[in-house]
Motif scaffolding. Sequence first.
Motif, PDB file in Angstrom:
ATOM      1  N   GLU A  85      19.303  14.866  -1.134  1.00 38.60           N
ATOM      2  CA  GLU A  85      17.986  14.331  -1.508  1.00 38.60           C
ATOM      3  C   GLU A  85      17.461  15.053  -2.740  1.00 38.60           C
ATOM      4  O   GLU A  85      17.592  16.265  -2.891  1.00 38.60           O
ATOM      5  N   GLY A  86      16.851  14.256  -3.620  1.00 42.90           N
ATOM      6  CA  GLY A  86      16.263  14.822  -4.829  1.00 42.90           C
ATOM      7  C   GLY A  86      17.242  15.056  -5.950  1.00 42.90           C
ATOM      8  O   GLY A  86      16.863  15.550  -7.009  1.00 42.90           O
ATOM      9  N   LYS A  87      18.524  14.729  -5.705  1.00 44.44           N
ATOM     10  CA  LYS A  87      19.515  14.896  -6.758  1.00 44.44           C
ATOM     11  C   LYS A  87      20.081  13.530  -7.134  1.00 44.44           C
ATOM     12  O   LYS A  87      20.010  12.583  -6.340  1.00 44.44           O
ATOM     13  N   PRO A  88      20.640  13.404  -8.317  1.00 49.01           N
ATOM     14  CA  PRO A  88      21.166  12.108  -8.756  1.00 49.01           C
ATOM     15  C   PRO A  88      22.216  11.564  -7.796  1.00 49.01           C
ATOM     16  O   PRO A  88      22.902  12.318  -7.087  1.00 49.01           O
ATOM     17  N   GLY A  91      25.049  10.533  -8.259  1.00 47.12           N
ATOM     18  CA  GLY A  91      26.412  10.969  -8.543  1.00 47.12           C
ATOM     19  C   GLY A  91      26.686  12.417  -8.195  1.00 47.12           C
ATOM     20  O   GLY A  91      27.710  12.968  -8.596  1.00 47.12           O
ATOM     21  N   THR A  92      25.761  13.050  -7.435  1.00 49.00           N
ATOM     22  CA  THR A  92      25.926  14.452  -7.061  1.00 49.00           C
ATOM     23  C   THR A  92      26.636  14.554  -5.716  1.00 49.00           C
ATOM     24  O   THR A  92      26.191  13.979  -4.729  1.00 49.00           O
ATOM     25  N   PRO A  93      27.753  15.287  -5.616  1.00 52.99           N
ATOM     26  CA  PRO A  93      28.445  15.440  -4.332  1.00 52.99           C
ATOM     27  C   PRO A  93      27.552  16.140  -3.303  1.00 52.99           C
ATOM     28  O   PRO A  93      26.619  16.879  -3.663  1.00 52.99           O
ATOM     29  N   PRO A  94      27.842  15.971  -2.010  1.00 51.33           N
ATOM     30  CA  PRO A  94      27.022  16.585  -0.957  1.00 51.33           C
ATOM     31  C   PRO A  94      26.975  18.110  -1.002  1.00 51.33           C
ATOM     32  O   PRO A  94      25.997  18.703  -0.558  1.00 51.33           O
ATOM     33  N   ASN A  95      28.025  18.770  -1.492  1.00 55.49           N
ATOM     34  CA  ASN A  95      27.969  20.227  -1.670  1.00 55.49           C
ATOM     35  C   ASN A  95      28.946  20.629  -2.773  1.00 55.49           C
ATOM     36  O   ASN A  95      29.556  19.774  -3.424  1.00 55.49           O
ATOM     37  N   ASN A  96      29.103  21.928  -2.959  1.00 62.09           N
ATOM     38  CA  ASN A  96      29.881  22.421  -4.103  1.00 62.09           C
ATOM     39  C   ASN A  96      31.324  22.749  -3.761  1.00 62.09           C
ATOM     40  O   ASN A  96      32.022  23.401  -4.548  1.00 62.09           O
TER      41      ASN A  96
END
Length: 533
Positions: free
Chosen positions: A144-147, A149-154
């Motif tokens: 939430e709050g991220k684009p 296209g951002t994966p769920p974690n790193n």
Amino acid sequence: MGRMADVNDPIRSDWWRHAVVYQVYVRSFADSDGDGIGDLPGITARLPHLADLGVDALWITPFYTSPQHDHGYDVADYEDVDPLFGTLADADDLIARAHELGLRVVVDLVPNHTSNEHEWFRAALAAGPGSPERARYLFRDSPEGKPAGTPPNNWSSVFGGPAWTQVDDGQWYLHLFDSSQPDLDWRNPEVPAMFEGVLRFWLDRGVDGFRVDVAHGLFKEASLRDQVVEPGGTPVSGAGEMVERKVTDEPMWDQPEVHEVYRSWHRILDEAGPDRMAVAEAWTQTVESMAAFVRPDELDQTFNFAWLLADWSAESFSEVITSTLASVESIDAAPTWVLSNHDVMRHVTRYGGGAQGLARARAATLTMLALPGSSYLYQGEELGLEQVDVAPEDRQDPSYLRTGEVGRDGCRVPIPWGGTEAPYAFGPGTAQPWIPQPADWAPLTVEAQAADPSSTMAFYRDALRIRRDFAWTAGEDVTMLDAGDDVVAFTRGPVTVVLNCGTTPVELPEGELLLASGPVDGTLPPDTAAWLH
């Protein structure tokens, strides 16, 4: 003591405690039909080689239905044989013939992930977000709050790159290995239920045990939080890289819930008979965490990679021996020892290659075989094979295809059986196999070495023959001896073992010389080991 002739011998219901297990990489062992790829009938035809060598069991890498993106470790159907390798009837024939020869059969089980062509994953893609089908895997939305296209974690993939792939509807699925290998969600009760069925399927067909792939990885921290990395650092999940970079935060590995799975599997194995076993591939941070997998109500063994990762030095080897034995002593588990497998550089090359590398490899092998517990050998090491520099156009390892860095193809080149040029009787015909063999392998074939009493294969046969005389009678206590900074020395029952890791000869202790890894004349040369009675 002769070879075990009856695989149902009740005296040896715990046969694995001091077994020598030979790993067969199915694609590269023996080809029966001339397509350049090893198969089950090919293995069956070559089983006499293993019986003559003197091993107790073979472990076969995955031969199940698979699109072969990771050479069988991406399973589409756990209860059938891929047509590339044969049929279920061929598997039955292999198991029966191995048992006739007194060999146990261990098969690979891949429970961390399936193929993306498994019927479950196809159903998950078709069903969409929030469905029961997706709940069998680890599908997540962008944070939430991220684009979007951002994966769920790193998290990163062991094979390089991110550990997440986005599907058409915007969700992501976790794959700690290749994107064709989606990780299962072991908190979903359908997943353990499915694998309990798989265990029973193969036990009913007569297999003697299972090698559990990525045994430490089934559960991830439920929050799927970011991995903590040093400022400016990058996430890493590969075991060797984590050790090298001293990364200790591993929310994707070695979670406590995994041990309940193995308690349930222990019960299933016991139901099938007292002589059925399982060995874990568990890359853990410490020997103590490794030992947790082999508590009395869990798995029977776990691979010990400490020696495989150790430098060539007496200090390193002595530390591996003492720490490994200490870790399993309190839980009465049998340790394991391994120098090479299908995922790492062959140890002849790792120890320097050429004549020195081969001398060191033979010396390390002789030292390993004297220790209590099981030894796991990798196909071709009995021939002294080195890592092959495979041409870029012939490389097929998915880690290479993802990163461009040289992967594991060099230890997976099909082994040479006979003749003077490729394919060295690997299969019928004259074409190179799936990974081309070197032009200089003619002296290394099984056929060539069988005629040479000083060959590496003859050395392995001698070592395994002599080992059988004391493996079950020498006890499990090892006493380390002080023989100098560059020497590993210990006693186990009536056997004294000396390994010279230094650069000058050392005195041998008193006793009858049982076997040496190289020429010995009064003293023990560098890069040489000896057994004495």
